[in-house]
Design a protein around this motif. Sequence first.
Motif: not given
Length: 154
Positions: A29-44, A76-79, A16-19, A9-12
């Motif tokens: 959780a329903r599928e007993d699957a691993d969740l991988v959270i990704v946030c793409a960013f531009a380094d400043l 952190a919010a997505a986690v 809309l990121a929360g829902p 799942v992507g988050t920014d």
Amino acid sequence: MTDYRVVVVGTDGSKLAGPTVARAAWLAAREDADLVIVCAFADLSRRAEAKNVATLGGDTRVGQVLGRAAASEAIAAAVAVAQGENATISAALLVDGEPAAALLSTATDRGAQLIVVGARHERSLAERLLGSVALEVTKGAECDVLIVRPAPGD
């Protein structure tokens, strides 16, 4: 029917990121699957990072978080949301790059069966001309894609 073992799942950090993360976490959780959270960013640069990034307006990098600090906050919010859904989080990744490419490469690297991405109604000219992250992910994905739309009125 596909058994989902890995869900990406992507988050920014947007409204809309929360829902979007909640839906992905619920499915994982329903599928007993691993969740991988990704946030793409531009380094400043440190100087730009120290300024209030929100004042940089006019940036057309749709879905990309500006700066590592803002990306860390989004992750952190997505986690927290995913933990609230009792999902098993196998990774929470900050990826320096474009959002669609980050999601697609992570899904490939992790052997994901599902990518969950939020898609707002494209309102700006830049979003209409450049295409949305959801569209790019849908075009490039080798697995299922679930698009979470905003609630009516959002």
